[in-house]
Design a protein around this motif. Structure first.
Motif, PDB file in Angstrom:
ATOM      1  N   ASP A  96      10.747  -7.536  -1.884  1.00  7.22           N
ATOM      2  CA  ASP A  96       9.859  -7.444  -0.564  1.00  7.22           C
ATOM      3  C   ASP A  96      10.367  -6.094   0.125  1.00  7.22           C
ATOM      4  OD1 ASP A  96       7.932  -7.892   1.522  1.00  7.22           O
ATOM      5  OD2 ASP A  96       9.910  -7.949   2.967  1.00  7.22           O
ATOM      6  N   ASP A 112       0.595  -1.064   0.098  1.00  6.29           N
ATOM      7  CA  ASP A 112      -0.147  -0.073  -0.003  1.00  6.29           C
ATOM      8  C   ASP A 112       0.787   1.474  -0.210  1.00  6.29           C
ATOM      9  OD1 ASP A 112       0.995  -0.310   2.663  1.00  6.29           O
ATOM     10  OD2 ASP A 112      -0.604   0.199   3.558  1.00  6.29           O
ATOM     11  N   GLY A 167       4.840 -12.382  13.963  1.00  2.00           N
ATOM     12  CA  GLY A 167       4.370 -12.068  12.751  1.00  2.00           C
ATOM     13  C   GLY A 167       3.982 -13.606  12.077  1.00  2.00           C
ATOM     14  N   ALA A 217       2.215  -3.333   9.623  1.00  2.00           N
ATOM     15  CA  ALA A 217       2.914  -4.114  10.152  1.00  2.00           C
ATOM     16  C   ALA A 217       4.355  -4.097  10.457  1.00  2.00           C
ATOM     17  CB  ALA A 217       2.807  -5.419   9.034  1.00  2.00           C
ATOM     18  N   SER A 218       4.918  -3.149   9.865  1.00  2.00           N
ATOM     19  CA  SER A 218       6.373  -3.200  10.021  1.00  2.00           C
ATOM     20  C   SER A 218       6.897  -2.507  11.468  1.00  2.00           C
ATOM     21  CB  SER A 218       7.122  -2.568   8.976  1.00  2.00           C
ATOM     22  OG  SER A 218       6.773  -1.264   8.882  1.00  2.00           O
ATOM     23  N   ASN A 277       6.540   5.012   6.649  1.00  2.00           N
ATOM     24  CA  ASN A 277       6.203   4.534   8.002  1.00  2.00           C
ATOM     25  C   ASN A 277       7.716   4.463   8.535  1.00  2.00           C
ATOM     26  OD1 ASN A 277       3.490   3.871   7.734  1.00  2.00           O
ATOM     27  ND2 ASN A 277       3.839   1.802   7.005  1.00  2.00           N
ATOM     28  N   GLY A 305      10.020  -4.875   3.245  1.00  2.00           N
ATOM     29  CA  GLY A 305      10.531  -5.093   4.387  1.00  2.00           C
ATOM     30  C   GLY A 305      12.036  -5.875   4.516  1.00  2.00           C
ATOM     31  N   ASP A 307       3.306   2.556   1.532  1.00  2.00           N
ATOM     32  CA  ASP A 307       3.785   3.383   2.789  1.00  2.00           C
ATOM     33  C   ASP A 307       4.964   2.970   3.270  1.00  2.00           C
ATOM     34  OD1 ASP A 307       2.818   1.129   3.967  1.00  2.00           O
ATOM     35  OD2 ASP A 307       1.192   1.952   4.987  1.00  2.00           O
ATOM     36  N   HIS A 308       5.549   2.009   3.141  1.00  2.00           N
ATOM     37  CA  HIS A 308       6.806   1.379   3.923  1.00  2.00           C
ATOM     38  C   HIS A 308       8.011   2.150   4.173  1.00  2.00           C
ATOM     39  CE1 HIS A 308       9.117  -1.508   6.000  1.00  2.00           C
ATOM     40  NE2 HIS A 308      10.057  -1.430   5.272  1.00  2.00           N
TER      41      HIS A 308
HETATM   42  P1  ADP Z   1       1.985  -2.877   5.788  1.00  2.00           P
HETATM   43  O1  ADP Z   1       1.996  -3.947   5.353  1.00  2.00           O
HETATM   44  O2  ADP Z   1       1.092  -2.760   7.289  1.00  2.00           O
HETATM   45  O3  ADP Z   1       1.655  -1.549   5.218  1.00  2.00           O
HETATM   46  P2  ADP Z   1       4.513  -1.798   6.071  1.00  2.00           P
HETATM   47  O4  ADP Z   1       4.423  -1.558   4.482  1.00  2.00           O
HETATM   48  O5  ADP Z   1       5.420  -0.617   6.568  1.00  2.00           O
HETATM   49  O6  ADP Z   1       3.153  -2.215   6.740  1.00  2.00           O
HETATM   50  O7  ADP Z   1       5.615  -3.256   6.001  1.00  2.00           O
HETATM   51  C1  ADP Z   1       5.340  -4.052   5.115  1.00  2.00           C
HETATM   52  C2  ADP Z   1       6.438  -5.116   5.309  1.00  2.00           C
HETATM   53  O8  ADP Z   1       6.301  -5.838   6.365  1.00  2.00           O
HETATM   54  C3  ADP Z   1       6.720  -6.327   4.361  1.00  2.00           C
HETATM   55  O9  ADP Z   1       7.321  -5.921   3.018  1.00  2.00           O
HETATM   56  C4  ADP Z   1       7.210  -7.469   5.329  1.00  2.00           C
HETATM   57  O10 ADP Z   1       8.758  -7.473   5.090  1.00  2.00           O
HETATM   58  C5  ADP Z   1       6.763  -7.170   6.544  1.00  2.00           C
HETATM   59  N1  ADP Z   1       5.705  -7.942   7.122  1.00  2.00           N
HETATM   60  C6  ADP Z   1       4.274  -7.811   6.973  1.00  2.00           C
HETATM   61  N2  ADP Z   1       3.681  -9.084   7.483  1.00  2.00           N
HETATM   62  C7  ADP Z   1       4.879  -9.533   8.106  1.00  2.00           C
HETATM   63  C8  ADP Z   1       4.797 -10.897   9.025  1.00  2.00           C
HETATM   64  N3  ADP Z   1       3.711 -11.585   9.404  1.00  2.00           N
HETATM   65  N4  ADP Z   1       6.136 -11.138   9.279  1.00  2.00           N
HETATM   66  C9  ADP Z   1       7.055 -10.571   8.939  1.00  2.00           C
HETATM   67  N5  ADP Z   1       7.164  -9.506   8.243  1.00  2.00           N
HETATM   68  C10 ADP Z   1       6.202  -9.028   7.988  1.00  2.00           C
END
Ligand code: ADP
Ligand code: MG
Length: 215
Positions: free
Chosen positions: A194, A33, A124, A82-83, A39, A196, A35-36
């Motif tokens: 990815d 989405d 996670g 999530a991050s 964020n 993250g 925003d990583h």
């Molecule tokens: P969101 O997905 O809520 O928008 P972010 O964009 O900040 O949060 O972060 C996304 C990253 O978080 C992904 O690229 C992945 O690496 C990591 N991530 C998402 N869910 C999990 C999980 N269950 N376990 C480990 N890492 C995760």
């Protein structure tokens, strides 16, 4: 590695996240989405504020463990998505593992990074191959432990850590996401790195750089 090295690590991580903010956000635009980068940049800016003690009398964290714990707590409270909780957990677990040691050697850093990985997986539930930050972190901790067991110097062990994290991030390109937002795309998540995993590689690269500069 003393508190100065850990402070420098977090400062340099904040800088590299800020410098890669748009890149991380673009990666997230492809399979999430978008925003990583936003964020994490917001979170690390808040971390810098928390670590920045206004006067010598004011009490900031003075041990490596306390610095990482404050980093984790701040990321949890400031980063949506999530991050935030995942990175927050990682830094808190690493901080807890280091305890109140004033100086951290390679084996204790390795144990702390293993604890960070365990925390991320506990929260996670992602396994290696699920296309998440775990793919970078697990590859990195494994390579780091192996290098230490083989008697590598600090510089070489941290090179192995950072390089394995980068390779772990690149390896996510061919994976299908099974956890997180990207998993909603199913097979269409294949072919993208990815976000993250990439930010994890940047953060661990900052650790290598800070430790090298601190010697
Ligand atoms: P969101 O997905 O809520 O928008 P972010 O964009 O900040 O949060 O972060 C996304 C990253 O978080 C992904 O690229 C992945 O690496 C990591 N991530 C998402 N869910 C999990 C999980 N269950 N376990 C480990 N890492 C995760
Ligand atoms: Mg996102």
């Amino acid at each position: 590695m003393d508190a100065t090295v850990f402070r420098d690590w977090i400062t340099s991580a904040a800088e590299v996240i800020e410098a890669n903010r748009d890149h991380l956000t673009q990666l997230d635009a492809a399979i999430g989405d978008a925003d990583h980068g936003i964020n994490l940049a917001r979170g690390f800016t808040a971390v810098l504020g928390a670590l920045d003690v206004p006067s010598p009398e004011a009490k900031g964290p003075t041990t490596p463990g306390a610095i990482l714990t404050l980093t984790g707590n701040t990321l949890i409270s400031k980063v949506g998505g999530a991050s935030g909780p995942l990175y927050g957990m990682a830094f808190r677990r690493a901080g807890k593992s280091l305890g109140d040691a004033a100086d951290v050697d390679l084996p204790s850093l390795s144990v702390a990074l293993d604890a960070a990985l365990a925390g991320v997986q506990q929260l996670g539930a992602a396994r290696e191959g699920d296309k998440t930050m775990v793919d970078a972190l697990a590859a990195a901790t494994k390579a780091f432990g192996k290098a230490i067991a083989e008697g590598a110097s600090q510089d070489d062990a941290l090179d192995s850590l950072a390089e394995a994290a980068e390779a772990g991030a690149v390896a996510t390109v061919s994976m299908q996401a099974l956890k997180g937002r990207a998993s909603y795309l199913g097979p269409r998540s294949v072919g993208h790195e990815d976000p993250g995993a990439v930010s994890t590689a940047l953060i661990l690269g900052a650790l290598r750089d800070a430790a090298r500069a601190g010697r």
